[in-house]
Write a protein that holds these residues in place. Structure first.
Motif, PDB file in Angstrom:
ATOM      1  N   VAL A  55      60.105   6.496  18.814  1.00 57.30           N
ATOM      2  CA  VAL A  55      59.488   7.271  17.735  1.00 57.30           C
ATOM      3  C   VAL A  55      60.388   7.254  16.500  1.00 57.30           C
ATOM      4  CG1 VAL A  55      58.775   9.581  17.025  1.00 57.30           C
ATOM      5  CG2 VAL A  55      58.171   8.732  19.293  1.00 57.30           C
ATOM      6  N   ALA A  56      61.709   7.407  16.714  1.00 50.63           N
ATOM      7  CA  ALA A  56      62.652   7.348  15.597  1.00 50.63           C
ATOM      8  C   ALA A  56      62.599   5.994  14.903  1.00 50.63           C
ATOM      9  CB  ALA A  56      64.068   7.622  16.105  1.00 50.63           C
ATOM     10  N   ARG A  57      62.411   4.927  15.678  1.00 49.38           N
ATOM     11  CA  ARG A  57      62.303   3.591  15.094  1.00 49.38           C
ATOM     12  C   ARG A  57      61.083   3.490  14.190  1.00 49.38           C
ATOM     13  NH1 ARG A  57      62.526  -1.457  19.119  1.00 49.38           N
ATOM     14  NH2 ARG A  57      64.424  -0.288  19.657  1.00 49.38           N
ATOM     15  N   GLY A  58      59.967   4.104  14.630  1.00 52.15           N
ATOM     16  CA  GLY A  58      58.764   4.077  13.795  1.00 52.15           C
ATOM     17  C   GLY A  58      58.965   4.796  12.479  1.00 52.15           C
ATOM     18  N   PHE A  59      59.563   5.992  12.527  1.00 54.77           N
ATOM     19  CA  PHE A  59      59.841   6.719  11.285  1.00 54.77           C
ATOM     20  C   PHE A  59      60.839   5.941  10.410  1.00 54.77           C
ATOM     21  CE2 PHE A  59      58.298  10.503  13.669  1.00 54.77           C
ATOM     22  CZ  PHE A  59      57.371  10.951  12.732  1.00 54.77           C
ATOM     23  N   ALA A  60      61.804   5.274  11.047  1.00 54.69           N
ATOM     24  CA  ALA A  60      62.784   4.490  10.295  1.00 54.69           C
ATOM     25  C   ALA A  60      62.109   3.328   9.567  1.00 54.69           C
ATOM     26  CB  ALA A  60      63.867   3.975  11.232  1.00 54.69           C
ATOM     27  N   ASP A  61      61.151   2.689  10.219  1.00 61.19           N
ATOM     28  CA  ASP A  61      60.427   1.588   9.568  1.00 61.19           C
ATOM     29  C   ASP A  61      59.647   2.081   8.353  1.00 61.19           C
ATOM     30  OD1 ASP A  61      61.326  -0.455  11.189  1.00 61.19           O
ATOM     31  OD2 ASP A  61      59.711  -0.240  12.647  1.00 61.19           O
ATOM     32  N   VAL A  62      59.055   3.282   8.471  1.00 64.43           N
ATOM     33  CA  VAL A  62      58.347   3.862   7.320  1.00 64.43           C
ATOM     34  C   VAL A  62      59.317   4.107   6.170  1.00 64.43           C
ATOM     35  CG1 VAL A  62      57.076   5.876   6.508  1.00 64.43           C
ATOM     36  CG2 VAL A  62      56.542   4.892   8.748  1.00 64.43           C
ATOM     37  N   GLU A  63      60.497   4.658   6.488  1.00 73.80           N
ATOM     38  CA  GLU A  63      61.499   4.931   5.454  1.00 73.80           C
ATOM     39  C   GLU A  63      61.982   3.646   4.799  1.00 73.80           C
ATOM     40  OE1 GLU A  63      64.029   7.515   3.215  1.00 73.80           O
ATOM     41  OE2 GLU A  63      62.331   7.935   4.528  1.00 73.80           O
ATOM     42  N   ARG A  64      62.158   2.595   5.595  1.00 72.05           N
ATOM     43  CA  ARG A  64      62.606   1.314   5.018  1.00 72.05           C
ATOM     44  C   ARG A  64      61.566   0.774   4.046  1.00 72.05           C
ATOM     45  NH1 ARG A  64      63.683   0.224  10.592  1.00 72.05           N
ATOM     46  NH2 ARG A  64      65.850   0.717  11.076  1.00 72.05           N
ATOM     47  N   GLY A  65      60.299   0.978   4.351  1.00 67.79           N
ATOM     48  CA  GLY A  65      59.256   0.531   3.435  1.00 67.79           C
ATOM     49  C   GLY A  65      59.334   1.229   2.093  1.00 67.79           C
TER      50      GLY A  65
END
Length: 415
Positions: A55-65
């Motif tokens: 789940v943290a990886r998913g939020f991290a991908d959103v932040e990177r975008g």
């Protein structure tokens, strides 16, 4: 002005939209991490922790975008380690626990929460001040007539009334409109800096390592190709001439006693062959850094190259500084090879070579009016130039449509 407004709107979107995302991420990650850590002793906590990291990886991908909009540079996504081939189900389940970046994603989701709160408040406040202040004349006539309503100008001793209030609040709004872009930009950079440090810095470091490894491989390949070409040219040219010269001198030695006149003619031919061999050796050495480059620098060395080219060259060297040997040798090699290829294949009647410095980069531009068709595909002459430039973190761009003209641009870091 348009660029500034676009910058402010992008930063504002990042801070406002990112706030509820940060709240949701904090709630889910804290709950998952606490539940997983508390139940790890009975093993059920392990899959909970793994799910939390995903789940943290998913939020991290959103932040990177979002980071690419704020920092005006593409955000690099790290390479998460996959489970080994043939791994069992349990090994695949716990694989997120073995990736260091997964824990950095979790840390970001937790630490980002208080920063998101602060930056959200700053954004709302500094947008509210200019909006409320500049629009006060539209609603101020109502608030000014409310009984026992004491406005801020009156509290400050500036007076009361609609006109006084309007002048005060409009001035405050103008001041807020001036300050707001800087405050919003600072808040966005604060939050984006945390995201870059935890979410992309490892990936940027890994990419830099890969670039250096590729540059080193390119340098080794370019040097090997240059040595093979030099060896072949020496074998096919000067070496054969020297063998022939030795045979001619041996024949002249035998003729000295029997036919001195024939020996004299043979020696004359040997002298001519010696001069031709020297000319050929000089031609071969042009691709190697000559003494003039080491002694006097790029400008005289490039002038010597331009003078030897069979196509008229207009040379413009706008920098007289000395650089490290690797940089000067690379620029010299690029010009030497380009002029050689130009003379052999371009059918050009004129050529221009310009060298200038922009910041910490040397910019080399070579153009001609030839038939074009040059490119850096493997197996072509310019491929070796691209490898040479990659070895010093440089870049080669070739624009050479069929029919011409050709423009070769090389960027060489020199800082």
């Amino acid at each position: 002005m348009r660029s500034l407004m676009r910058r402010v709107l992008l930063d504002t979107r990042y801070l406002l939209v990112g706030f509820p995302t940060a709240v949701l991420a904090f709630v889910l990650l804290i709950a998952g991490f606490a539940a997983g850590l508390g139940t790890v002793v009975v093993w059920i906590g392990i899959p909970i922790l793994c799910g939390t990291l995903l789940v943290a990886r998913g939020f991290a991908d959103v932040e990177r975008g979002w980071l690419s909009d704020v920092l005006s540079r593409p955000a690099i996504r790290p390479r998460y380690k996959d489970a080994p081939a043939g791994a069992g189900r349990f090994r695949r389940i716990v694989n997120p626990l073995t990736a260091g970046q997964s824990w950095l994603d979790l840390m970001h989701g937790i630490i980002n929460f208080p920063i998101a709160i602060v930056t959200f408040v700053v954004t709302v406040v500094f947008w509210a001040i200019p909006i409320a202040g500049l629009s006060y004349p539209l609603y101020g006539w109502i608030t000014s007539r409310i009984p026992d309503n004491t406005e801020l100008p009156e509290l400050l001793g500036l007076g009361d009334g609609y006109l006084v209030n309007s002048a005060f609040y409009v001035s405050l709004g103008l001041l807020g409109a001036f300050v707001m872009p800087f405050m919003v930009r600072g808040a966005a950079l604060l939050r984006a800096g945390l995201g870059r440090a935890l979410l992309t810095s490892v990936a940027e470091l890994q990419e830099r390592i890969d670039d250096l490894a590729q540059g080193r491989a390119a340098a080794v390949s370019a040097e090997a190709d240059a040595l093979r070409r030099l060896e072949r040219d020496i074998h096919d040219g000067p070496q054969q001439r020297l063998v022939s010269l030795a045979m001619e001198l041996s024949r002249a030695q035998r003729q000295l006693k029997k036919d001195p006149q024939a020996a004299h003619a043979t020696i004359a031919e040997a002298i001519t062959a010696t001069r031709e061999t020297l000319d050929e050796l000089r031609a071969l050495s042009r691709g190697i850094a000559p003494p003039i480059l080491a002694d006097r620098g790029l400008a005289p060395a490039l002038a010597a190259l331009a003078g030897r080219c069979t196509v008229p060259v207009e040379l413009d060297v706008q920098t007289a500084e000395r650089y490290v040997a690797a940089v000067e040798n690379t620029v010299y090699y690029v010009v030497a090879e380009s002029l050689t290829n130009l003379a052999k294949h371009s059918r050009a009647t004129t050529c221009s070579v310009q060298l200038s410095r922009t910041g910490n980069t040397l910019l080399l531009t070579i153009g001609d009016d030839g038939v074009g068709g040059a490119h850096v595909a493997k197996g072509h002459g310019l491929a070796g130039l691209a490898d040479r430039l990659r070895a010093v973190d440089g870049e080669l761009v070739v624009d050479s449509p069929v029919g011409g003209p050709t423009v070769i641009v090389a960027e060489v870091p020199c800082g």
